[in-house]
Design an enzyme around this catalytic site. Structure first.
Site, PDB file in Angstrom:
ATOM      1  CE1 TYR A 184      18.668  51.662  89.123  1.00 39.72           C
ATOM      2  CE2 TYR A 184      17.807  52.763  90.662  1.00 39.72           C
ATOM      3  CZ  TYR A 184      18.399  52.126  90.906  1.00 39.72           C
ATOM      4  OH  TYR A 184      19.188  51.865  91.697  1.00 39.72           O
ATOM      5  CE  LYS A 194      20.459  48.026  90.921  1.00 42.26           C
ATOM      6  NZ  LYS A 194      21.805  46.934  90.843  1.00 42.26           N
ATOM      7  CB  THR A 198      18.946  49.934  94.920  1.00 42.12           C
ATOM      8  OG1 THR A 198      18.310  51.190  95.125  1.00 42.12           O
ATOM      9  CG2 THR A 198      17.655  49.162  93.617  1.00 42.12           C
ATOM     10  CG  ASP A 199      17.248  52.806  99.293  1.00 41.72           C
ATOM     11  OD1 ASP A 199      17.316  52.947  98.162  1.00 41.72           O
ATOM     12  OD2 ASP A 199      17.066  53.443 100.164  1.00 41.72           O
ATOM     13  CD  GLU A 200      15.819  54.574  93.892  1.00 43.74           C
ATOM     14  OE1 GLU A 200      14.618  54.164  92.818  1.00 43.74           O
ATOM     15  OE2 GLU A 200      16.883  55.197  93.829  1.00 43.74           O
TER      16      GLU A 200
HETATM   17  P1  NAD Z   1      26.356  55.070  87.222  1.00 44.20           P
HETATM   18  O1  NAD Z   1      25.207  55.142  86.768  1.00 44.20           O
HETATM   19  O2  NAD Z   1      26.818  55.961  88.631  1.00 44.20           O
HETATM   20  O3  NAD Z   1      27.646  53.506  87.069  1.00 44.20           O
HETATM   21  C1  NAD Z   1      26.951  52.669  86.494  1.00 44.20           C
HETATM   22  C2  NAD Z   1      28.117  52.087  85.475  1.00 44.20           C
HETATM   23  O4  NAD Z   1      27.823  51.007  84.890  1.00 44.20           O
HETATM   24  C3  NAD Z   1      28.239  52.861  84.529  1.00 44.20           C
HETATM   25  O5  NAD Z   1      29.889  52.899  84.412  1.00 44.20           O
HETATM   26  C4  NAD Z   1      28.048  52.123  82.676  1.00 44.20           C
HETATM   27  O6  NAD Z   1      28.726  52.380  82.162  1.00 44.20           O
HETATM   28  C5  NAD Z   1      28.215  50.913  83.335  1.00 44.20           C
HETATM   29  N1  NAD Z   1      27.093  49.779  82.857  1.00 44.20           N
HETATM   30  C6  NAD Z   1      26.068  49.856  81.822  1.00 44.20           C
HETATM   31  N2  NAD Z   1      26.005  48.893  81.119  1.00 44.20           N
HETATM   32  C7  NAD Z   1      26.562  48.409  81.545  1.00 44.20           C
HETATM   33  C8  NAD Z   1      26.311  47.006  80.642  1.00 44.20           C
HETATM   34  N3  NAD Z   1      25.653  46.809  79.815  1.00 44.20           N
HETATM   35  N4  NAD Z   1      27.745  46.615  80.954  1.00 44.20           N
HETATM   36  C9  NAD Z   1      28.909  46.972  81.724  1.00 44.20           C
HETATM   37  N5  NAD Z   1      28.805  48.414  82.036  1.00 44.20           N
HETATM   38  C10 NAD Z   1      27.400  48.828  82.354  1.00 44.20           C
HETATM   39  O7  NAD Z   1      25.512  54.402  88.578  1.00 44.20           O
HETATM   40  P2  NAD Z   1      26.296  54.454  90.306  1.00 44.20           P
HETATM   41  O8  NAD Z   1      24.801  55.354  91.401  1.00 44.20           O
HETATM   42  O9  NAD Z   1      27.855  54.544  90.047  1.00 44.20           O
HETATM   43  O10 NAD Z   1      25.204  52.523  91.155  1.00 44.20           O
HETATM   44  C11 NAD Z   1      26.570  51.573  90.744  1.00 44.20           C
HETATM   45  C12 NAD Z   1      25.311  50.598  91.177  1.00 44.20           C
HETATM   46  O11 NAD Z   1      24.786  50.733  92.204  1.00 44.20           O
HETATM   47  C13 NAD Z   1      24.371  50.667  90.724  1.00 44.20           C
HETATM   48  O12 NAD Z   1      23.383  48.396  90.270  1.00 44.20           O
HETATM   49  C14 NAD Z   1      23.207  50.729  91.520  1.00 44.20           C
HETATM   50  O13 NAD Z   1      21.676  50.515  91.345  1.00 44.20           O
HETATM   51  C15 NAD Z   1      23.418  50.837  92.479  1.00 44.20           C
HETATM   52  N6  NAD Z   1      22.845  51.808  93.760  1.00 44.20           N
HETATM   53  C16 NAD Z   1      22.771  53.483  93.628  1.00 44.20           C
HETATM   54  C17 NAD Z   1      22.729  53.821  94.163  1.00 44.20           C
HETATM   55  C18 NAD Z   1      23.122  55.681  94.243  1.00 44.20           C
HETATM   56  O14 NAD Z   1      22.679  56.320  95.026  1.00 44.20           O
HETATM   57  N7  NAD Z   1      23.944  55.941  93.184  1.00 44.20           N
HETATM   58  C19 NAD Z   1      21.879  53.868  95.682  1.00 44.20           C
HETATM   59  C20 NAD Z   1      22.195  52.361  95.615  1.00 44.20           C
HETATM   60  C21 NAD Z   1      22.666  51.133  94.892  1.00 44.20           C
HETATM   61  P1  TYD Z   2      17.531  60.820  92.536  1.00 47.30           P
HETATM   62  O1  TYD Z   2      18.972  61.264  92.795  1.00 47.30           O
HETATM   63  O2  TYD Z   2      17.508  61.105  91.319  1.00 47.30           O
HETATM   64  O3  TYD Z   2      17.535  59.775  93.421  1.00 47.30           O
HETATM   65  P2  TYD Z   2      16.138  58.562  93.755  1.00 47.30           P
HETATM   66  O4  TYD Z   2      14.901  58.924  92.593  1.00 47.30           O
HETATM   67  O5  TYD Z   2      17.307  57.017  93.479  1.00 47.30           O
HETATM   68  O6  TYD Z   2      16.192  59.169  94.825  1.00 47.30           O
HETATM   69  O7  TYD Z   2      16.370  61.636  93.287  1.00 47.30           O
HETATM   70  C1  TYD Z   2      16.652  61.794  94.789  1.00 47.30           C
HETATM   71  C2  TYD Z   2      15.486  62.788  94.697  1.00 47.30           C
HETATM   72  O8  TYD Z   2      15.033  64.472  94.825  1.00 47.30           O
HETATM   73  C3  TYD Z   2      14.288  62.377  94.502  1.00 47.30           C
HETATM   74  O9  TYD Z   2      13.085  62.277  95.280  1.00 47.30           O
HETATM   75  C4  TYD Z   2      14.081  62.763  93.505  1.00 47.30           C
HETATM   76  C5  TYD Z   2      14.489  63.781  93.663  1.00 47.30           C
HETATM   77  N1  TYD Z   2      14.418  65.302  92.077  1.00 47.30           N
HETATM   78  C6  TYD Z   2      14.853  66.067  92.350  1.00 47.30           C
HETATM   79  O10 TYD Z   2      13.277  66.663  93.353  1.00 47.30           O
HETATM   80  N2  TYD Z   2      14.625  67.290  91.239  1.00 47.30           N
HETATM   81  C7  TYD Z   2      15.344  66.757  90.736  1.00 47.30           C
HETATM   82  O11 TYD Z   2      16.450  67.364  89.069  1.00 47.30           O
HETATM   83  C8  TYD Z   2      15.370  65.026  90.413  1.00 47.30           C
HETATM   84  C9  TYD Z   2      17.049  64.742  89.735  1.00 47.30           C
HETATM   85  C10 TYD Z   2      15.691  64.657  91.614  1.00 47.30           C
END
Ligand code: NAD
Ligand code: TYD
Length: 340
Positions: free
Chosen positions: A148, A152, A124-126
């Site tokens: 988190y 990561k 992730t970019d985080e």
């Molecule tokens: P999500 O939380 O919706 O999905 C995560 C999935 O992983 C869930 O289905 C959960 O049941 C499964 N999981 C958790 N622990 C597990 C384990 N021990 N074994 C098997 N399965 C397990 O998350 P997402 O938003 O779909 O993110 C997917 C990936 O992308 C993550 O690695 C996250 O760090 C990365 N990512 C997400 C974003 C975003 O904006 N959502 C951005 C960049 C990277």
């Molecule tokens: P989020 O979707 O949790 O993603 P990330 O923190 O991983 O970027 O949050 C996106 C942005 O929105 C982050 O700056 C936190 C803010 N945020 C709020 O202001 N209120 C909320 O209730 C949530 C969930 C996020």
């Protein structure tokens, strides 16, 4: 028949990726492997259930015995499995370290032993931490702020170390914030959409001027497909769009799309160590020939429409005891205007 193993396939991005892969590569067998934590939802894959050459396996990536046979028979592995929500990692972080670090270690150990094909590890970019000016390229030092992001970063560096030390053919991707259908209502965009639909207050942390770079989930899936074809094992690739928005702007757009009043907005106590801005430099990917297709405004409108039309999907989550407990722990005191 070639086989792709999608770990975390019942989550938001994983389930969108599976649907995308089925459409673009119909001759592949797909295995979705997911622990089904609170974030994993079999109904994210409801339209694939019972289809030929699609298998769902409930399993944990930390459990080598469970994982190994599936990994050993796959040509490509894409690892989405993770604990993913910053606010939950601030409440309790053990599962983050377990899955996001030890889970990646288990995948790498299996891959090392079985000499598997390509592994795409979704980071992730985080991991770069706050980027106040310019954009982070892939060589930027990792500087995570939350448990988190730190977990990561641990998984990301472990995967990289396995590529260097043991030639495990792994590609690491660091994507910006995703949005789209099937995103859990704990994250900013779905939380704000569903709260607005329920006429509940919209809790904006701090001054709401934090900046995130946004990608429509389908563009992320396309970028991963592109990297499977054109990426170099051992490489790290940022995935971005250049589309940066302040949180408050996003919230206002959602209210406008839903025809709801701005009086629903509540500025509440900030997240501790809240990263002010994320921004990735994705020149490396652009130079290979990829670029996003969706613009933010129309993709957000499409996403809002999806949540409006799929109340059955988000209501089952929002009405669960688990979600209510989380909402109480993270928001109740904030909405009462108390400090942490
Ligand atoms: P999500 O939380 O919706 O999905 C995560 C999935 O992983 C869930 O289905 C959960 O049941 C499964 N999981 C958790 N622990 C597990 C384990 N021990 N074994 C098997 N399965 C397990 O998350 P997402 O938003 O779909 O993110 C997917 C990936 O992308 C993550 O690695 C996250 O760090 C990365 N990512 C997400 C974003 C975003 O904006 N959502 C951005 C960049 C990277
Ligand atoms: P989020 O979707 O949790 O993603 P990330 O923190 O991983 O970027 O949050 C996106 C942005 O929105 C982050 O700056 C936190 C803010 N945020 C709020 O202001 N209120 C909320 O209730 C949530 C969930 C996020």
């Amino acid at each position: 028949m070639p086989t792709i193993l999608v770990t975390g396939g019942a989550g938001f991005i994983g389930s969108n990726f599976i649907r995308y892969w089925r459409r673009e590569h119909p001759s592949w067998e797909i295995i979705a492997y997911d622990k089904l934590t609170y974030a994993g939802n079999k109904s994210n894959l409801h339209d694939l259930e019972g289809q030929p050459n699609f298998t769902f396996v409930q399993g944990d990536i930390c459990n080598r015995e469970e994982l190994e046979p599936w990994l050993a028979k796959s040509d490509i592995v894409v690892n989405f499995a993770a604990e993913t929500h910053v606010d939950r990692s601030l409440l309790s972080s053990g599962d983050f370290v377990r899955t996001d670090v030890l889970g990646v270690h288990t995948i790498m150990e299996c891959a090392r032993e079985h000499r598997t094909g390509l592994i795409v590890h979704i980071s992730t970019d985080e991991v770069y931490g706050p980027i106040l000016d310019g954009s982070a390229d892939e060589d930027e030092p990792l500087n995570p702020s939350s448990p988190y992001a730190a977990s990561k970063a641990g998984g990301d560096l472990l995967a990289l170390a396995y590529a260097k030390s043991f030639r495990v053919p792994v590609i690491i991707t660091r994507c910006c914030n995703n949005f789209g259908p099937y995103q859990h209502p704990e994250k900013l965009i779905p939380l704000m959409i569903t709260n607005a639909l329920l006429d509940l207050p919209l809790p904006v942390y701090g001054d709401g001027r934090q900046v995130r770079e946004w990608i429509f989930v389908e563009d992320h899936c396309r970028a991963l497909d592109f990297l499977i074809e054109h990426g170099t094992p051992g490489g790290v690739y940022n995935i971005g769009t250049g589309c940066e928005r302040q949180n408050i702007e996003v919230v206002q757009m959602i209210l406008q799309l839903l025809g709801k009043p701005e009086s629903l907005i509540r500025f509440v106590a900030d997240r501790p160590a809240h990263d002010r801005r994320y921004s990735v430099n994705w020149e490396k990917l652009r130079k290979l020939g990829w670029q996003p297709k969706h613009d933010f405004e129309s993709a957000l409108a499409q996403t809002v429409a999806w949540y409006r039309e799929n109340e059955w999907w988000w209501r089952q989550i929002r009405e669960s005891e688990e979600f209510k407990r989380y909402y109480e722990a993270n928001y109740a005191w904030r909405l009462r205007n108390e400090s942490a």
